[in-house]
Design a protein around this motif. Structure first.
Motif, mmCIF file in Angstrom:
data_model
loop_
_atom_site.group_PDB
_atom_site.id
_atom_site.type_symbol
_atom_site.label_atom_id
_atom_site.label_comp_id
_atom_site.label_asym_id
_atom_site.label_seq_id
_atom_site.Cartn_x
_atom_site.Cartn_y
_atom_site.Cartn_z
ATOM 1 N N ARG A 94 0.826 -1.210 0.000
ATOM 2 C CA ARG A 94 0.000 0.000 0.000
ATOM 3 C C ARG A 94 0.862 1.263 0.000
ATOM 4 O O ARG A 94 0.558 2.241 -0.687
ATOM 5 C CB ARG A 94 -0.956 -0.019 1.192
ATOM 6 C CG ARG A 94 -2.069 -1.057 1.044
ATOM 7 C CD ARG A 94 -3.182 -0.844 2.053
ATOM 8 N NE ARG A 94 -4.333 -1.691 1.753
ATOM 9 C CZ ARG A 94 -4.583 -2.848 2.350
ATOM 10 N NH1 ARG A 94 -3.764 -3.306 3.288
ATOM 11 N NH2 ARG A 94 -5.653 -3.550 2.013
ATOM 12 N N LYS A 95 1.954 1.240 0.750
ATOM 13 C CA LYS A 95 2.837 2.400 0.784
ATOM 14 C C LYS A 95 3.480 2.636 -0.578
ATOM 15 O O LYS A 95 3.509 3.761 -1.090
ATOM 16 C CB LYS A 95 3.928 2.200 1.849
ATOM 17 C CG LYS A 95 4.873 3.388 1.986
ATOM 18 C CD LYS A 95 5.955 3.117 3.016
ATOM 19 C CE LYS A 95 6.983 2.134 2.469
ATOM 20 N NZ LYS A 95 8.154 1.988 3.354
ATOM 21 N N THR A 96 3.977 1.572 -1.189
ATOM 22 C CA THR A 96 4.625 1.692 -2.494
ATOM 23 C C THR A 96 3.631 2.123 -3.555
ATOM 24 O O THR A 96 3.900 3.031 -4.354
ATOM 25 C CB THR A 96 5.264 0.347 -2.895
ATOM 26 O OG1 THR A 96 6.210 -0.049 -1.896
ATOM 27 C CG2 THR A 96 5.968 0.460 -4.234
ATOM 28 N N ALA A 97 2.460 1.484 -3.567
ATOM 29 C CA ALA A 97 1.452 1.800 -4.577
ATOM 30 C C ALA A 97 0.944 3.228 -4.423
ATOM 31 O O ALA A 97 0.756 3.944 -5.418
ATOM 32 C CB ALA A 97 0.304 0.806 -4.486
ATOM 33 N N GLN A 98 0.723 3.659 -3.191
ATOM 34 C CA GLN A 98 0.221 5.018 -2.955
ATOM 35 C C GLN A 98 1.196 6.056 -3.492
ATOM 36 O O GLN A 98 0.780 7.073 -4.061
ATOM 37 C CB GLN A 98 -0.026 5.227 -1.469
ATOM 38 C CG GLN A 98 -0.640 6.590 -1.141
ATOM 39 C CD GLN A 98 -0.918 6.754 0.349
ATOM 40 O OE1 GLN A 98 -0.263 6.145 1.183
ATOM 41 N NE2 GLN A 98 -1.888 7.584 0.683
ATOM 42 N N SER A 99 2.494 5.788 -3.326
ATOM 43 C CA SER A 99 3.496 6.746 -3.803
ATOM 44 C C SER A 99 3.474 6.864 -5.324
ATOM 45 O O SER A 99 3.943 7.861 -5.892
ATOM 46 C CB SER A 99 4.893 6.329 -3.333
ATOM 47 O OG SER A 99 5.336 5.173 -4.022
ATOM 48 N N LEU A 100 2.928 5.856 -5.997
ATOM 49 C CA LEU A 100 2.834 5.857 -7.456
ATOM 50 C C LEU A 100 1.418 6.156 -7.945
ATOM 51 O O LEU A 100 1.140 6.068 -9.146
ATOM 52 C CB LEU A 100 3.288 4.492 -8.001
ATOM 53 C CG LEU A 100 4.742 4.118 -7.696
ATOM 54 C CD1 LEU A 100 5.025 2.673 -8.091
ATOM 55 C CD2 LEU A 100 5.703 5.052 -8.416
ATOM 56 N N GLY A 101 0.509 6.478 -7.015
ATOM 57 C CA GLY A 101 -0.860 6.808 -7.379
ATOM 58 C C GLY A 101 -1.684 5.612 -7.809
ATOM 59 O O GLY A 101 -2.598 5.748 -8.632
ATOM 60 N N ILE A 102 -1.400 4.437 -7.239
ATOM 61 C CA ILE A 102 -2.072 3.194 -7.632
ATOM 62 C C ILE A 102 -2.859 2.636 -6.446
ATOM 63 O O ILE A 102 -2.336 2.557 -5.328
ATOM 64 C CB ILE A 102 -1.036 2.151 -8.122
ATOM 65 C CG1 ILE A 102 -0.337 2.673 -9.391
ATOM 66 C CG2 ILE A 102 -1.684 0.798 -8.393
ATOM 67 C CD1 ILE A 102 0.873 1.864 -9.789
ATOM 68 N N ALA A 180 10.167 -0.953 -7.025
ATOM 69 C CA ALA A 180 10.075 -0.174 -5.791
ATOM 70 C C ALA A 180 9.681 -1.050 -4.610
ATOM 71 O O ALA A 180 10.226 -0.923 -3.504
ATOM 72 C CB ALA A 180 9.065 0.963 -5.973
ATOM 73 N N LEU A 181 8.743 -1.978 -4.845
ATOM 74 C CA LEU A 181 8.314 -2.867 -3.771
ATOM 75 C C LEU A 181 9.453 -3.795 -3.349
ATOM 76 O O LEU A 181 9.662 -4.031 -2.150
ATOM 77 C CB LEU A 181 7.108 -3.697 -4.228
ATOM 78 C CG LEU A 181 6.591 -4.732 -3.239
ATOM 79 C CD1 LEU A 181 6.105 -4.070 -1.958
ATOM 80 C CD2 LEU A 181 5.468 -5.554 -3.879
ATOM 81 N N SER A 182 10.201 -4.311 -4.309
ATOM 82 C CA SER A 182 11.336 -5.174 -3.990
ATOM 83 C C SER A 182 12.334 -4.448 -3.104
ATOM 84 O O SER A 182 12.841 -5.011 -2.123
ATOM 85 C CB SER A 182 12.029 -5.635 -5.285
ATOM 86 O OG SER A 182 11.155 -6.364 -6.105
#
Length: 203
Positions: A94-102, A180-182
């Protein structure tokens, strides 16, 4: 001939590209392994072999991120995550996706039990928290209809080739997200943990 452009040349391309970027960046707190396995449809044979005979100490493997058949058929606005509710990898996602607007969604078809039918399950059975990532859609949307049509017409068929329509931007964005998630999982202070309520915690 089942050409396998989506299943799973896309996933392998993401794996190679993510590995290339990771190698150039370096500096992770944990090592990151990129693994391509075979014979999923024959019973997860490749992943099961590796999970039972890893080339690194088994206790050092902290997470598994699966990019098999992520289907970049339409723009990436959301992510469907199989296993989202099972471990605290959800927080990283969720943190990674939010930073990318996903946006991040759970599997919209839990009755298909997809989480235990792909290669991440070989690692789950060894006690390793895992997730499988897909380009997302919401039920009853045009994207959901595109996904259903692809499954009916091209899944495990010769038409899964490079002549089919696909969204290159979605593939690029998905690959960036996986990279980014990795990095986030590799650099997090604590090992990922199963949630207390997870069925898979027993492993």
């Amino acid at each position: 001939i089942h050409n396998g452009a989506m299943d799973n040349a896309t996933g392998i391309a993401t794996l190679i590209e993510t590995a290339t970027v990771a190698a150039a960046k370096g500096g992770f707190k944990r090592s990151v392994m990129f693994l391509a396995v075979t014979a999923e449809e024959k019973g997860l044979l490749g992943s099961r072999f590796y999970a039972n005979r890893p080339t690194v100490p088994a206790a050092s493997i902290v997470a598994n991120l699966n990019t098999d058949m992520f289907l970049p058929l339409f723009p990436l606005h959301s992510l469907i995550v199989q296993g989202l509710e099972e471990s605290d990898l959800a927080g990283d996602l969720r943190k990674t996706a939010q930073s990318l607007g996903i946006e991040v969604y759970s599997d919209p078809e839990p009755e298909r039990n997809a989480f235990v039918r792909s290669d991440q399950y070989s690692f789950v059975r060894q006690g390793i928290p895992a997730v499988a990532l897909k380009v997302g859609y919401t039920p009853d949307s045009a994207d959901a209809a595109s996904h259903a049509a692809w499954t009916k017409e091209r899944y495990h068929a010769p038409s899964d080739d490079l002549q089919q329509p696909f969204d290159l931007g979605a593939a690029v964005a998905f690959t960036e997200l996986v990279g980014a998630l990795s990095a986030d999982v590799a650099n997090r202070p604590a090992r990922p943990q199963w949630k207390a309520t997870s069925f898979f915690k027993r492993f």
